[in-house]
Design a protein around this motif. Structure first.
Motif, short mmCIF file in Angstrom:
data_model
loop_
_atom_site.label_atom_id
_atom_site.label_comp_id
_atom_site.label_asym_id
_atom_site.label_seq_id
_atom_site.Cartn_x
_atom_site.Cartn_y
_atom_site.Cartn_z
N ASP A 267 1.08 -1.31 0.10
CA ASP A 267 0.05 -0.09 0.13
C ASP A 267 0.97 1.33 -0.16
O ASP A 267 1.23 1.78 1.24
CB ASP A 267 -0.89 0.08 1.49
N LEU A 268 1.28 1.91 -1.35
CA LEU A 268 1.86 2.98 -1.45
C LEU A 268 1.26 4.21 -0.78
O LEU A 268 1.98 5.21 -0.46
CB LEU A 268 2.36 3.32 -2.93
N GLY A 269 0.19 4.18 -0.75
CA GLY A 269 -0.76 5.46 -0.50
C GLY A 269 -0.72 6.07 1.05
O GLY A 269 -0.60 7.22 1.16
N ARG A 270 -0.67 4.91 1.90
CA ARG A 270 -0.87 5.68 3.52
C ARG A 270 0.32 6.44 3.74
O ARG A 270 0.07 7.29 4.49
CB ARG A 270 -0.96 4.44 4.12
N ARG A 271 1.80 6.28 3.35
CA ARG A 271 2.74 6.86 3.84
C ARG A 271 3.26 7.68 2.59
O ARG A 271 4.26 8.43 2.94
CB ARG A 271 3.76 6.04 4.47
N MET A 272 2.87 7.46 1.50
CA MET A 272 3.55 8.13 0.24
C MET A 272 2.37 9.07 -0.42
O MET A 272 1.78 8.64 -1.47
CB MET A 272 4.33 7.13 -0.73
N HIS A 273 1.95 10.03 0.27
CA HIS A 273 0.80 10.87 -0.41
C HIS A 273 1.24 12.25 -0.51
O HIS A 273 0.21 13.18 -0.32
CB HIS A 273 -0.25 10.58 0.61
N LYS A 274 2.52 12.57 -0.64
CA LYS A 274 2.87 14.08 -0.82
C LYS A 274 2.62 14.68 -2.10
O LYS A 274 2.90 13.78 -3.33
CB LYS A 274 4.26 14.50 -0.35
N ILE A 275 2.11 15.74 -2.55
CA ILE A 275 2.26 16.58 -3.68
C ILE A 275 3.66 17.22 -3.74
O ILE A 275 4.09 18.27 -3.09
CB ILE A 275 1.09 17.52 -3.78
N LEU A 276 4.51 16.69 -4.53
CA LEU A 276 5.93 17.01 -4.38
C LEU A 276 6.08 18.37 -4.99
O LEU A 276 7.17 18.87 -4.53
CB LEU A 276 6.76 15.91 -5.19
N SER A 277 5.42 18.79 -5.96
CA SER A 277 5.42 20.07 -6.56
C SER A 277 4.31 20.31 -7.29
O SER A 277 3.69 19.51 -8.19
CB SER A 277 6.90 20.31 -7.46
N ILE A 278 3.97 21.68 -7.54
CA ILE A 278 3.08 22.35 -8.22
C ILE A 278 3.84 23.42 -9.09
O ILE A 278 3.99 24.40 -8.49
CB ILE A 278 1.85 22.60 -7.76
N ASP A 279 4.00 23.61 -10.38
CA ASP A 279 4.69 24.47 -10.98
C ASP A 279 3.88 25.28 -12.03
O ASP A 279 3.16 24.79 -12.93
CB ASP A 279 5.74 23.93 -11.85
N ALA A 280 3.18 26.37 -11.31
CA ALA A 280 2.28 27.13 -12.11
C ALA A 280 2.52 27.44 -13.12
O ALA A 280 1.66 27.79 -14.20
CB ALA A 280 1.93 28.41 -10.96
N GLU A 281 3.77 27.92 -13.53
CA GLU A 281 4.19 28.59 -14.83
C GLU A 281 4.20 27.43 -15.89
O GLU A 281 3.86 27.74 -16.90
CB GLU A 281 5.71 28.97 -14.66
N ASN A 282 4.75 26.34 -15.37
CA ASN A 282 4.78 25.14 -16.44
C ASN A 282 3.51 24.39 -16.37
O ASN A 282 3.19 23.59 -17.13
CB ASN A 282 6.11 24.17 -15.93
N ALA A 283 2.54 24.77 -15.72
CA ALA A 283 1.22 23.99 -15.41
C ALA A 283 1.44 22.46 -15.39
O ALA A 283 1.01 21.89 -16.18
CB ALA A 283 0.51 24.23 -16.64
N SER A 284 2.18 22.18 -14.28
CA SER A 284 2.60 20.89 -14.19
C SER A 284 2.60 20.49 -12.56
O SER A 284 2.65 21.48 -11.89
CB SER A 284 3.80 20.21 -14.82
#
Length: 602
Positions: free
Chosen positions: A161-178
């Motif tokens: 179960d990868l989700g329980r402890r690996m649930h970070k949004i590592l980056s949101i790049d607004a300029e690159n829309a990614s």
């Protein structure tokens, strides 16, 4: 008589990575209440069997292996599956078995669940599995409902179960829309974070928002904005190979300056040389731990629907959609649904419309539809246009003129229907807002569960009709209501039908299995194969892609055996078996309609 249970407080996103957003707390509570009021099965029951061990692993060796893994990644991060099995519901779902069990609840179960907290701990888990020859079945969230959920294909396998402890949004790049996310990030989670940051960006969500962004893309799921092909809009991944080595695809294969991530990783999908990302979708060649995605800049939009009066309008509707989609006049991947889905998406029960156990008759459907906001009709087309208001207006005029060629067609905007009508939820989904509405389908029968049958056909009326006729006849033979949804693009159609059954009725489950088996073979015989299927039907579906003496499967098996010589990573997933298991009775084919024992068959 509904099963008695004490309902827990539904976790929110702030409390749990897989919880419901606060904005949907009341809706989640209401949906769960309806589902549980229509339930006769107990929430849990005592296990009849001991812990299901991995194949060829003794109790002593299993205990030794568990002790060693606990020492490596922490006692609290390895759980033996020895407790009662609880099916739960969408938000509070199991990670030990398939909540929508089409086989016996105790048949497709894990021996244990592992919760790694990093790519390094995934590596440690994979190396451990190789040492003890224990099959691993990675999940992101485990909400692959209708396709097998969190169940291991080989009973006794260990669920990672990868989700329980690996649930970070590592980056949101607004300029690159990614963005870059870990497996446990849900559509709910990503959407809420973008809103919190007040960024002018949209995500693309499937019909339900609780699934993993990464997991859905790996399984080639789809949504409904112009970014609706989720795998096509991924950009770069990090994964652990079956030998424990870490690989980055695309531009991530080149290091960034001073040890940072490559700055182009989420800008360009490919690297230099062969493009390999695709072999890690719908496969068992690696465990993806990070994945990048393109996001859509927000824009004006207008959702709408058309109704068409006759069942026989079907071919003409499809043929009218095709040029509109190919010329990109249609703004998104629209849905074409049969009117019966206007009923079950309300959360009402079949018993509210029909007496008896058989399917609703056409007259009953017409009578019920006449009392609904869209009125008596056969087909409902849900679409959305994007761009400046004047562009949207011009596009809608073209679309209206085309659909007016079908006598009796009618056009509706959200303002034309009540606030609780499904069109309002389609408007949200088609503007990247994840919802819960589609859960209402499950209330159709007591203890509601479902299977998806999902063939692909060209966007031609005659081909769509061929698939539809096969599906209609098969549903009639086996006594199921037909719920078809067609996601119609310019050149292909995802024809998705939802087989809804009662988990408490073994006879109904057996009919659903026979229905699936027959539709798979009958559609394949006419050249129409599934793009995605339940894990218990994967062998049969994979065997239909048999051109040139099954060259595709032989290629997949070659890759599998090179990358995973010990056969530890998800054996059997999507019909790909390593040498250790292949031709030893694990495969399930057309004749396997009795699913009482999932294991080697002579």
């Amino acid at each position: 008589m509904a099963a008695q249970t004490i309902l827990s407080i539904i976790p929110t996103l702030k409390e749990k990575h897989s919880g419901a957003p606060s904005r949907l707390s009341q809706e989640a509570q209401d949906v769960r209440g309806r589902l549980f009021s229509n339930r006769t099965l107990p929430v849990s029951r005592p296990r009849e069997k001991p812990v299901r061990l991995p194949p060829d692993v003794s109790q002593e060796d299993f205990e030794t292996a568990v002790k060693e893994l606990r020492g490596s990644i922490g006692d609290e991060n390895v759980e033996v599956n020895d407790k009662d099995l609880v099916d739960g519901w969408y938000i509070e779902h199991p990670n030990t078995h398939d909540a929508f069990h089409i086989a016996d609840q105790e048949e497709l179960v894990s021996s244990a669940t592992v919760y790694p907290g990093s790519t390094e701990e995934v590596q440690a888990t994979v190396r451990w599995a190789n040492k003890f020859k224990i099959p691993l079945y990675p999940i992101s969230i485990g909400r692959n409902l209708g396709y097998g959920g969190a169940a291991p294909r080989v009973p006794g396998g260990v669920v990672v179960d990868l989700g329980r402890r690996m649930h970070k949004i590592l980056s949101i790049d607004a300029e690159n829309a990614s963005c870059v996310v870990e497996p446990g990030v849900t559509y709910f989670g990503l959407y809420e974070e973008i809103q919190n940051r007040k960024l002018p960006l949209w995500i693309d969500t499937p019909d339900l928002g609780g699934g993993s962004v990464l997991g859905n893309a790996i399984d080639r799921g789809v949504g409904y904005t112009p970014y609706g092909d989720h795998f096509a809009n991924h950009c770069g991944m990090e994964l652990v190979l079956p030998n424990g080595e870490v690989l980055r695809t695309g531009m991530g294969a080149m290091p960034g300056p001073d040890g940072s991530d490559n700055p182009t990783w989420q800008s360009f999908q490919h690297a230099f040389g062969p493009s390999i990302d695709g072999i890690f979708s719908q496969s068992n060649f690696g465990i993806v731990t990070k994945m990048g995605f393109h996001l859509m800049p927000e824009t004006d939009h207008q959702s709408y629907c058309f109704t068409f009066p006759h069942d026989d309008d079907f071919e003409q509707i499809v043929d009218l959609i095709r040029p509109l989609a190919q010329k990109r006049i249609l703004g998104n991947i629209p849905q074409l649904r049969h009117v019966i889905q206007e009923f079950n998406v309300t959360g009402k029960r079949k018993a509210d419309f029909h007496d008896g156990t058989g399917p609703m008759t056409r007259d009953e459907i017409r009578a019920a539809a006449s009392k609904m906001p869209l009125g008596d009709c056969s087909w409902v087309f849900y679409g959305t246009q994007y761009g400046p208001p004047e562009s949207i207006a011009a596009q809608l005029e073209v679309i209206k003129n085309e659909f007016a060629k079908i006598q009796g067609s009618r056009f509706f905007l959200p303002s034309d229907v009540p606030k609780d009508h499904y069109l309002h939820d389609r408007s949200l989904v088609c503007s990247g807002v994840p919802v819960l509405r589609e859960l209402e389908w499950l209330n159709w029968v007591p203890n509601g569960a479902h299977l998806f049958f999902s063939p692909i056909a060209p966007t031609r009326g005659k081909d769509a009709r061929t698939v539809h006729d096969v599906v209609v006849a098969a549903h009639k033979r086996h006594g199921f209501d037909l719920f078809p949804t067609l996601c119609v693009a310019g050149r292909e159609i995802h024809y998705i039908t939802n087989i809804i059954y009662d988990r408490a009725q073994p006879e109904m489950k057996a009919r659903a299995v026979r229905l699936m088996r027959e539709m798979i073979d009958e559609c394949a015989a006419k050249g129409f194969g599934e793009y995605r299927t339940h894990l218990l039907f994967a062998d049969q579906v994979a065997s239909t892609y048999n051109w040139n003496n099954s060259a595709l499967m032989r290629f997949n098996e070659t890759i599998k055996d090179v990358l995973d010589p010990n056969g530890i990573l998800a054996p059997g997933r999507n019909g790909i078996w390593p040498k250790r298991f292949k031709n030893k009775g694990w495969e399930l084919k057309t004749e396997d309609v009795d699913l009482a024992n999932i294991g080697p068959r002579s």
